[in-house]
Design a protein around this motif. Structure first.
Motif, PDB file in Angstrom:
ATOM      1  N   ASN A  54      35.995  30.838  34.985  1.00  0.00           N
ATOM      2  CA  ASN A  54      37.251  30.371  35.518  1.00  0.00           C
ATOM      3  C   ASN A  54      38.471  31.023  34.869  1.00  0.00           C
ATOM      4  OD1 ASN A  54      38.898  28.102  36.831  1.00  0.00           O
ATOM      5  ND2 ASN A  54      39.406  27.765  34.594  1.00  0.00           N
ATOM      6  N   SER A  55      38.340  31.276  33.293  1.00  0.00           N
ATOM      7  CA  SER A  55      39.209  31.941  32.512  1.00  0.00           C
ATOM      8  C   SER A  55      39.449  33.413  32.840  1.00  0.00           C
ATOM      9  CB  SER A  55      38.854  31.783  31.105  1.00  0.00           C
ATOM     10  OG  SER A  55      38.851  30.619  30.687  1.00  0.00           O
ATOM     11  N   LEU A  63      46.595  34.046  36.934  1.00  0.00           N
ATOM     12  CA  LEU A  63      47.108  32.692  37.084  1.00  0.00           C
ATOM     13  C   LEU A  63      46.725  31.957  35.839  1.00  0.00           C
ATOM     14  CD1 LEU A  63      45.955  32.068  40.592  1.00  0.00           C
ATOM     15  CD2 LEU A  63      48.175  32.546  40.002  1.00  0.00           C
ATOM     16  N   SER A  64      47.320  30.828  35.743  1.00  0.00           N
ATOM     17  CA  SER A  64      46.653  29.980  34.683  1.00  0.00           C
ATOM     18  C   SER A  64      45.212  29.286  35.047  1.00  0.00           C
ATOM     19  CB  SER A  64      47.603  28.684  34.549  1.00  0.00           C
ATOM     20  OG  SER A  64      47.184  27.713  33.742  1.00  0.00           O
ATOM     21  N   LEU A  68      43.717  27.083  38.759  1.00  0.00           N
ATOM     22  CA  LEU A  68      42.329  27.327  39.403  1.00  0.00           C
ATOM     23  C   LEU A  68      41.553  25.966  39.467  1.00  0.00           C
ATOM     24  CD1 LEU A  68      41.101  30.857  38.559  1.00  0.00           C
ATOM     25  CD2 LEU A  68      42.109  29.996  40.816  1.00  0.00           C
ATOM     26  N   GLU A  69      41.745  25.032  38.382  1.00  0.00           N
ATOM     27  CA  GLU A  69      40.892  23.910  38.266  1.00  0.00           C
ATOM     28  C   GLU A  69      41.593  23.008  39.189  1.00  0.00           C
ATOM     29  OE1 GLU A  69      41.459  22.717  34.036  1.00  0.00           O
ATOM     30  OE2 GLU A  69      40.196  24.326  33.457  1.00  0.00           O
ATOM     31  N   TYR A  89      33.304  32.586  39.849  1.00  0.00           N
ATOM     32  CA  TYR A  89      34.031  32.871  40.895  1.00  0.00           C
ATOM     33  C   TYR A  89      33.418  34.511  41.277  1.00  0.00           C
ATOM     34  CZ  TYR A  89      37.597  29.285  40.589  1.00  0.00           C
ATOM     35  OH  TYR A  89      38.188  28.157  40.608  1.00  0.00           O
ATOM     36  N   ALA A  90      32.939  34.875  42.473  1.00  0.00           N
ATOM     37  CA  ALA A  90      32.576  36.042  42.772  1.00  0.00           C
ATOM     38  C   ALA A  90      33.832  37.125  43.240  1.00  0.00           C
ATOM     39  CB  ALA A  90      31.717  35.912  44.138  1.00  0.00           C
TER      40      ALA A  90
END
Length: 123
Positions: A54-55, A63-64, A68-69, A89-90
């Motif tokens: 995610n990071s 983006l932050s 995404l969360e 994430y691919a």
């Protein structure tokens, strides 16, 4: 008694083509074809999907991570994969999601369809 220097050839030969002795830059071995790395060729022929956390995905999209969360919960974000509890994430999915959000102007009909608050009222 005279002292004569040892003029025997050096026992170790220096390989000028080894990476340690090779000159860097565009003039180094300009007439020799570049050596091909067979391992690199197989990696290019069969590229494995690269997954980002995610990071990492947030940094890739600038983006932050919290954005995404939220998009995973409410929708509208890029496709994601779940491996157990881990969200990944691919890279191809992130690029496809980002390219689907390209517009030429804010008056682009696709932009107006996706952003209903962007329509201007005649005053």
């Amino acid at each position: 008694m005279s002292h004569s220097p040892n003029l025997a050839p050096h026992p170790r030969r220096v390989d000028l083509d080894s990476p340690l002795h090779r000159k860097a830059g565009p003039t180094a071995h300009a007439m020799r074809p570049a050596a091909r790395d067979s391992a690199a060729d197989t990696r290019q022929a069969n590229p494995a999907p690269r997954y980002l956390t995610n990071s990492e995905a947030a940094a890739f999209l600038r983006l932050s991570p919290r954005t995404l969360e939220k998009q995973r919960v409410i929708g509208g974000g890029p496709r994601f994969h779940k491996f157990g509890r881990r969200v990944m994430y691919a890279l191809a999915d992130l690029e496809a999601w980002a390219s689907a959000r390209s517009f030429e102007t804010t008056f682009d009909p696709e932009y107006l369809d996706r952003h209903p608050g962007a329509q201007r009222d005649d005053q």
